[in-house]
Scaffold this motif. Structure first.
Motif, mmCIF file in Angstrom:
data_model
loop_
_atom_site.group_PDB
_atom_site.id
_atom_site.type_symbol
_atom_site.label_atom_id
_atom_site.label_comp_id
_atom_site.label_asym_id
_atom_site.label_seq_id
_atom_site.Cartn_x
_atom_site.Cartn_y
_atom_site.Cartn_z
ATOM 1 N N GLY A 1 7.474 -8.158 17.914
ATOM 2 C CA GLY A 1 7.552 -6.642 17.934
ATOM 3 C C GLY A 1 5.745 -6.443 18.276
ATOM 4 O O GLY A 1 5.066 -7.123 17.837
ATOM 5 N N PRO A 2 5.493 -4.793 18.725
ATOM 6 C CA PRO A 2 3.743 -4.777 18.745
ATOM 7 C C PRO A 2 3.106 -5.226 17.324
ATOM 8 O O PRO A 2 3.953 -5.192 15.998
ATOM 9 C CB PRO A 2 3.595 -3.603 19.120
ATOM 10 N N ASN A 3 1.650 -4.613 17.330
ATOM 11 C CA ASN A 3 0.982 -5.176 15.787
ATOM 12 C C ASN A 3 1.524 -3.843 15.298
ATOM 13 O O ASN A 3 1.953 -3.054 15.118
ATOM 14 C CB ASN A 3 -0.710 -4.674 16.777
ATOM 15 N N GLY B 1 5.091 -5.754 10.933
ATOM 16 C CA GLY B 1 5.862 -6.249 10.464
ATOM 17 C C GLY B 1 5.797 -7.595 9.811
ATOM 18 O O GLY B 1 6.975 -8.257 9.598
ATOM 19 N N LYS B 2 5.828 -8.293 11.035
ATOM 20 C CA LYS B 2 5.959 -9.784 11.554
ATOM 21 C C LYS B 2 5.676 -10.659 10.623
ATOM 22 O O LYS B 2 6.395 -11.366 9.944
ATOM 23 C CB LYS B 2 5.782 -10.180 12.961
ATOM 24 N N THR B 3 4.433 -10.589 10.470
ATOM 25 C CA THR B 3 4.098 -11.889 9.403
ATOM 26 C C THR B 3 4.059 -11.281 8.015
ATOM 27 O O THR B 3 4.545 -12.269 7.142
ATOM 28 C CB THR B 3 2.099 -11.102 8.907
ATOM 29 N N THR B 4 4.317 -10.109 7.309
ATOM 30 C CA THR B 4 4.653 -10.036 6.085
ATOM 31 C C THR B 4 5.963 -9.915 6.022
ATOM 32 O O THR B 4 6.831 -10.585 5.041
ATOM 33 C CB THR B 4 5.352 -7.840 5.777
ATOM 34 N N LEU B 5 7.082 -10.254 7.283
ATOM 35 C CA LEU B 5 8.749 -10.613 6.856
ATOM 36 C C LEU B 5 8.013 -12.448 6.567
ATOM 37 O O LEU B 5 9.283 -12.420 5.903
ATOM 38 C CB LEU B 5 9.107 -10.391 8.315
ATOM 39 N N VAL C 1 14.013 -8.548 16.548
ATOM 40 C CA VAL C 1 12.536 -7.305 17.568
ATOM 41 C C VAL C 1 12.452 -6.350 16.634
ATOM 42 O O VAL C 1 13.608 -5.263 16.050
ATOM 43 C CB VAL C 1 12.819 -6.896 19.187
ATOM 44 N N LEU C 2 11.023 -6.501 15.583
ATOM 45 C CA LEU C 2 10.956 -5.333 14.914
ATOM 46 C C LEU C 2 10.073 -4.208 14.920
ATOM 47 O O LEU C 2 9.500 -4.181 16.701
ATOM 48 C CB LEU C 2 9.644 -6.380 13.927
ATOM 49 N N SER C 3 10.351 -3.007 14.701
ATOM 50 C CA SER C 3 9.500 -2.070 14.935
ATOM 51 C C SER C 3 9.420 -0.697 13.839
ATOM 52 O O SER C 3 10.578 -0.520 13.549
ATOM 53 C CB SER C 3 9.999 -1.262 16.293
ATOM 54 N N GLN C 4 8.004 -0.480 13.493
ATOM 55 C CA GLN C 4 8.267 -0.092 12.731
ATOM 56 C C GLN C 4 8.484 -0.694 10.954
ATOM 57 O O GLN C 4 8.934 0.222 10.454
ATOM 58 C CB GLN C 4 8.224 1.544 12.349
ATOM 59 N N GLY C 5 8.928 -1.590 11.008
ATOM 60 C CA GLY C 5 9.300 -2.370 9.871
ATOM 61 C C GLY C 5 10.807 -3.026 9.626
ATOM 62 O O GLY C 5 11.346 -3.329 9.315
ATOM 63 N N ARG C 6 11.368 -1.790 10.695
ATOM 64 C CA ARG C 6 13.154 -2.302 10.804
ATOM 65 C C ARG C 6 13.142 -2.944 12.101
ATOM 66 O O ARG C 6 13.356 -3.075 12.850
ATOM 67 C CB ARG C 6 13.784 -0.861 11.243
ATOM 68 N N LEU C 7 14.808 -3.588 12.237
ATOM 69 C CA LEU C 7 14.781 -4.731 13.398
ATOM 70 C C LEU C 7 15.534 -2.918 13.860
ATOM 71 O O LEU C 7 16.397 -2.454 14.308
ATOM 72 C CB LEU C 7 16.165 -5.222 12.493
ATOM 73 N N ALA C 8 15.300 -3.763 15.451
ATOM 74 C CA ALA C 8 15.429 -2.764 16.186
ATOM 75 C C ALA C 8 16.594 -3.407 16.862
ATOM 76 O O ALA C 8 17.019 -2.969 17.997
ATOM 77 C CB ALA C 8 14.151 -2.075 16.815
ATOM 78 N N GLY D 1 1.096 -1.002 -0.282
ATOM 79 C CA GLY D 1 -0.079 -0.570 -0.317
ATOM 80 C C GLY D 1 0.939 1.038 0.089
ATOM 81 O O GLY D 1 0.816 1.820 0.572
ATOM 82 N N GLY D 2 1.797 1.490 -0.584
ATOM 83 C CA GLY D 2 2.913 2.280 -0.949
ATOM 84 C C GLY D 2 4.041 2.498 0.726
ATOM 85 O O GLY D 2 4.014 3.751 0.417
ATOM 86 N N ARG D 3 3.540 1.795 1.453
ATOM 87 C CA ARG D 3 4.190 2.192 2.901
ATOM 88 C C ARG D 3 5.187 0.909 3.158
ATOM 89 O O ARG D 3 5.281 -0.281 3.401
ATOM 90 C CB ARG D 3 3.506 2.049 3.784
ATOM 91 N N TRP D 4 6.397 1.222 3.417
ATOM 92 C CA TRP D 4 7.411 -0.268 3.726
ATOM 93 C C TRP D 4 7.244 -0.801 5.180
ATOM 94 O O TRP D 4 7.283 0.550 6.026
ATOM 95 C CB TRP D 4 8.607 0.870 3.709
ATOM 96 N N VAL D 5 6.522 -1.993 4.924
ATOM 97 C CA VAL D 5 6.290 -2.560 6.284
ATOM 98 C C VAL D 5 7.466 -3.647 6.383
ATOM 99 O O VAL D 5 7.445 -4.350 7.902
ATOM 100 C CB VAL D 5 5.650 -3.509 5.436
ATOM 101 N N VAL D 6 8.280 -3.343 5.368
ATOM 102 C CA VAL D 6 9.288 -4.747 6.206
ATOM 103 C C VAL D 6 10.489 -3.399 5.071
ATOM 104 O O VAL D 6 10.593 -3.367 3.995
ATOM 105 C CB VAL D 6 8.793 -6.024 5.316
ATOM 106 N N ASP D 7 11.199 -2.599 6.189
ATOM 107 C CA ASP D 7 12.432 -1.783 5.811
ATOM 108 C C ASP D 7 14.482 -2.052 6.295
ATOM 109 O O ASP D 7 14.694 -2.049 6.989
ATOM 110 C CB ASP D 7 12.255 -0.902 6.164
ATOM 111 N N GLY D 8 14.914 -3.177 5.270
ATOM 112 C CA GLY D 8 15.971 -2.918 5.526
ATOM 113 C C GLY D 8 16.481 -3.965 6.426
ATOM 114 O O GLY D 8 17.518 -3.869 6.831
#
Length: 259
Positions: free
Chosen positions: A35-37, A40-44, A206-213, A13-20
């Motif tokens: 990671g919270p709801n 990006g867990k399911t997408t990953l 641990v993911l946060s907003q699509g990135r690896l925290a 949908g135009g948004r990076w849900v998994v990012d790098g």
């Protein structure tokens, strides 16, 4: 199976849900994907399984082969994905549902050479007594065990689980994760319960907003500053008196403060 995520990125949908995402879950071990709801867990998991294609980066296995370059049949044999919303409305028995995991092994004549694979999977998932039951009669917890059995019937080298403890009572949650941990199969499981992850996983991402925290052993990763930053909660991290594993004690939010 050796697994490497190399700068893995995808947009929905135009948004990076998994990012790098760069990560190397340890082979033969259970890795918790946290990671919270919306992190990006399911997408990953779907990217790793080859269900979705990355916009950038790659999922690499073994000698550096990209998952998306594997023939579909090979990928279906080597990677099993248990999705969160696995449903069926067909009038099937439990044994027939689990046998769906053997589809990649069927020959041109429709024969599966390993007749015992379904029985072994049912026994491993503690679902053997359900084999002749109609799927439609099962409770949520029973269905979850059968879905795990179906994934195991594939005899995969890489097992991907999206919230596998959903609908299970405490005893079943503990039994399932102990079983998966001891399989010796490279496994990545998305989990919401941080204490279950701390108790059973040798590695967490641990993911946060699509990135690896953060990534590493739960003892090193699940610390109060990270829980505050990623989940927005205050917590103390204690040591389990028997196992030495981390135990997270969450604080009640202050009155008038929303989570």
């Amino acid at each position: 199976m050796e697994l490497t995520l190399d700068r893995l990125s995808a947009r929905l949908g135009g948004r990076w849900v998994v990012d790098g995402i760069d990560a190397t879950p340890p082979a033969g071990r259970l890795t918790g994907l946290l990671g919270p709801n919306g992190a990006g867990k399911t997408t990953l998991l779907r990217l790793v399984a080859g269900v979705l294609s990355p916009e950038r980066g790659a999922v690499l296995v073994d000698d550096g082969t990209a998952v998306h370059d594997l023939p579909r049949r090979t990928r279906a044999r080597r990677i099993a994905l248990l999705e969160q919303e696995s449903t069926s409305t067909a009038p099937l028995t439990v044994r027939e549902v689990v046998a769906l995991g053997r589809i990649p092994y069927r020959t041109l004549w429709g024969r599966d050479e390993d007749d015992g694979a379904v029985d072994r999977a049912l026994a491993s998932a503690q679902a053997a007594e359900l084999a002749d039951r109609a799927w439609s009669t099962l409770s949520g917890g029973e269905r979850q065990r059968v879905h795990v059995a179906r994934a195991l019937a594939q005899e995969p080298d890489l097992l991907l689980l999206d919230e596998p403890t959903n609908h299970l009572d405490v005893s079943a949650q503990l039994s399932l994760l102990a079983f998966v941990r001891d399989l010796g199969t490279t496994t990545v499981a998305a989990l919401h319960d941080l204490n279950l992850a701390a108790a059973f996983c040798e590695h967490v991402l641990v993911l946060s907003q699509g990135r690896l925290a953060a990534a590493g052993h739960p003892r090193e990763v699940l610390r109060p500053p990270l829980l505050r930053e990623v989940y927005g909660v205050e917590a103390d991290v204690l040591e389990h008196p028997r196992t030495g594993r981390p135990v997270i004690a969450f604080h009640e939010p202050a009155r008038g403060v929303s989570a």
